[in-house]
Design an enzyme around this catalytic site. Structure first.
Site, PDB file in Angstrom:
ATOM      1  N   CYS A  94     -25.019  83.027 106.020  1.00 52.49           N
ATOM      2  CA  CYS A  94     -23.946  83.788 105.217  1.00 52.49           C
ATOM      3  C   CYS A  94     -23.987  83.253 103.733  1.00 52.49           C
ATOM      4  CB  CYS A  94     -22.918  84.056 105.939  1.00 52.49           C
ATOM      5  SG  CYS A  94     -22.945  84.949 107.146  1.00 52.49           S
ATOM      6  N   HIS A 357     -21.499  93.507 104.390  1.00 47.02           N
ATOM      7  CA  HIS A 357     -22.075  91.981 104.240  1.00 47.02           C
ATOM      8  C   HIS A 357     -23.441  91.915 104.734  1.00 47.02           C
ATOM      9  CE1 HIS A 357     -22.253  87.652 104.788  1.00 47.02           C
ATOM     10  NE2 HIS A 357     -21.630  87.472 106.300  1.00 47.02           N
ATOM     11  N   CYS A 387     -17.416  81.670 105.903  1.00 44.91           N
ATOM     12  CA  CYS A 387     -17.881  80.720 106.980  1.00 44.91           C
ATOM     13  C   CYS A 387     -19.305  81.090 107.168  1.00 44.91           C
ATOM     14  CB  CYS A 387     -16.906  81.204 108.177  1.00 44.91           C
ATOM     15  SG  CYS A 387     -17.181  83.009 108.630  1.00 44.91           S
ATOM     16  N   GLY A 389     -22.433  80.668 110.153  1.00 45.61           N
ATOM     17  CA  GLY A 389     -23.087  80.631 111.394  1.00 45.61           C
ATOM     18  C   GLY A 389     -23.485  79.281 111.725  1.00 45.61           C
TER      19      GLY A 389
END
Length: 401
Positions: A94, A357, A387, A389
């Site tokens: 991300c 997103h 954040c 993964g």
């Protein structure tokens, strides 16, 4: 050692964000989407000699299929950049798009480049989360009591459930946060606040007349994100069932939307700014990435934000605008509360719960948001944080100039 120099953002744009699978970019290839965005960024700096661009760094979280091979180089060629301009695709899930900005800025800051392009792209319509054929080494799960500790085997939602439990974030608070995300996004759209950062994209809608077997194509221009819901309510969100744990609190309504989109920024040294008479929009200040336990990956910004602030010699109170990627309402609230962030400065125009997103593109997209918001509101410092993964957090700081 070469002298450190500043890296300035001289162009920043993004596509509207489309809903995956049913949205307006469902049939648009991600390499085409990225190439279109690169062209749009270049159009913002007509005085720039494209031959001076050293490299295109593009983030992509699942670089396979239609966005595989080296999508950065492919898009650079499709965008008509000189053949001498390189291209590299980077992956920090991300935070891929934000890491692309950091890598491009660092090449300039250490004196290895004068002009760089940073970007991000993701089509979750064409490449699903985890990829088309995910394959995990059994050794990856050695010494873990629970395979979902890595947050990728059974879904990110379980990590959000663990954050909600450990940080005591209630279902009511998550739904209220999600509702406010939509309302802020809708208000910003009505006010035209996204206009400077979004490049309208032409999409083609195809339909088939079964009787005549003829295909009709209608083209239209899209210029706003597709996910915001003006008619949602807290009561409607409260009726949604948990989707990751039977007795959990994380729902589709208080989680980020799967999406398609791209963003691109052009960065230049001070000498390049002067040589090509460019208008610097912002200065890249600092970046940090930190690891956290994978089973509570949502708290990544709790570690990354203080580090980025420390590198910049700033405090979180100095931040005037914070784009905190809303992977889930649970982790967003945990970060805000733990660090004592001012909620009024966090996602003033809504976040990923409302806007979407598109994984590897989000960092570049939200960087474009921050750059333009600082200038529109005459603010000094902005931050993009998220954040990641498998247990990471990332944060980047920008200064209006």
């Amino acid at each position: 050692m070469k002298q450190v120099q500043d890296a300035y953002i001289v162009a920043a744009t993004r596509t509207p964000i489309g809903r995956s699978h049913r949205g307006f970019f469902r049939n648009m290839r991600p390499d085409d989407l990225l190439a279109t965005t690169l062209k749009a960024a270049l159009a913002q700096v007509p005085n720039l000699d494209p031959k001076t661009i050293e490299d295109v760094v593009a983030g992509c979280a699942i670089p396979e299929g239609a966005q595989g091979l080296n999508v950065a180089r492919i898009a650079a060629v499709m965008a008509g950049l000189p053949v001498g301009v390189g291209g590299i695709t980077v992956n920090r899930f991300c935070a891929s798009g934000l890491s692309a900005v950091q890598m491009a800025a660092d090449r300039i800051r250490v004196g290895e480049a004068e002009v760089m392009i940073a970007a991000g792209v993701e089509s979750m319509s064409m490449v699903p989360m985890g990829g088309n054929v995910p394959s995990f080494s059994p050794n990856f799960f050695v010494n873990t009591d629970n395979v979902d500790d890595y947050g990728i085997a059974y879904g990110m939602g379980l990590t959000a459930e663990k954050v909600a439990t450990q940080w005591k974030v209630s279902r009511d608070d998550q739904d209220e946060f999600a509702y406010k995300s939509h309302m802020k996004a809708v208000a910003a759209m009505k006010a035209g606040d996204f206009a400077n950062e979004i490049t309208p994209i032409e999409v083609a809608d195809r339909s088939v007349d079964l009787a005549s077997a003829e295909v009709s194509i209608k083209k239209r221009s899209v210029n706003l994100d597709e996910g915001a819901r003006p008619d949602t309510t807290v009561e409607a969100l409260a009726k949604l069932k948990p989707v990751f744990a039977a007795r959990g609190s994380v729902t589709a309504g208080n989680s980020s939307q799967t999406s398609d989109g791209a963003g691109a920024l052009i960065l230049a040294s001070e000498s390049a700014v002067k040589r090509f008479n460019l208008q610097p929009l912002a200065r890249f200040v600092s970046f940090a990435s930190k690891g956290v336990p994978s089973h509570i990956m949502g708290i990544g910004p709790i570690e990354a934000i203080p580090a980025a602030l420390r590198y910049a010699g700033l405090k979180h109170e100095d931040m005037d605008w914070i784009e905190l990627n809303e992977a889930f309402a649970a982790q967003s609230l945990a970060v805000i509360r733990t660090l004592g962030l001012n909620p009024a400065k966090v996602n003033p125009m809504g976040g990923a719960i409302a806007l979407g997103h598109p994984l590897g593109a989000t960092g570049a997209i939200r960087a474009a948001t921050v750059v333009h918001a600082l200038r529109r509101k005459n603010l000094k410092y902005g931050m993009v944080t998220m954040c990641v993964g498998m247990g990471q957090g990332a944060a980047g700081i920008f200064e209006r100039v």
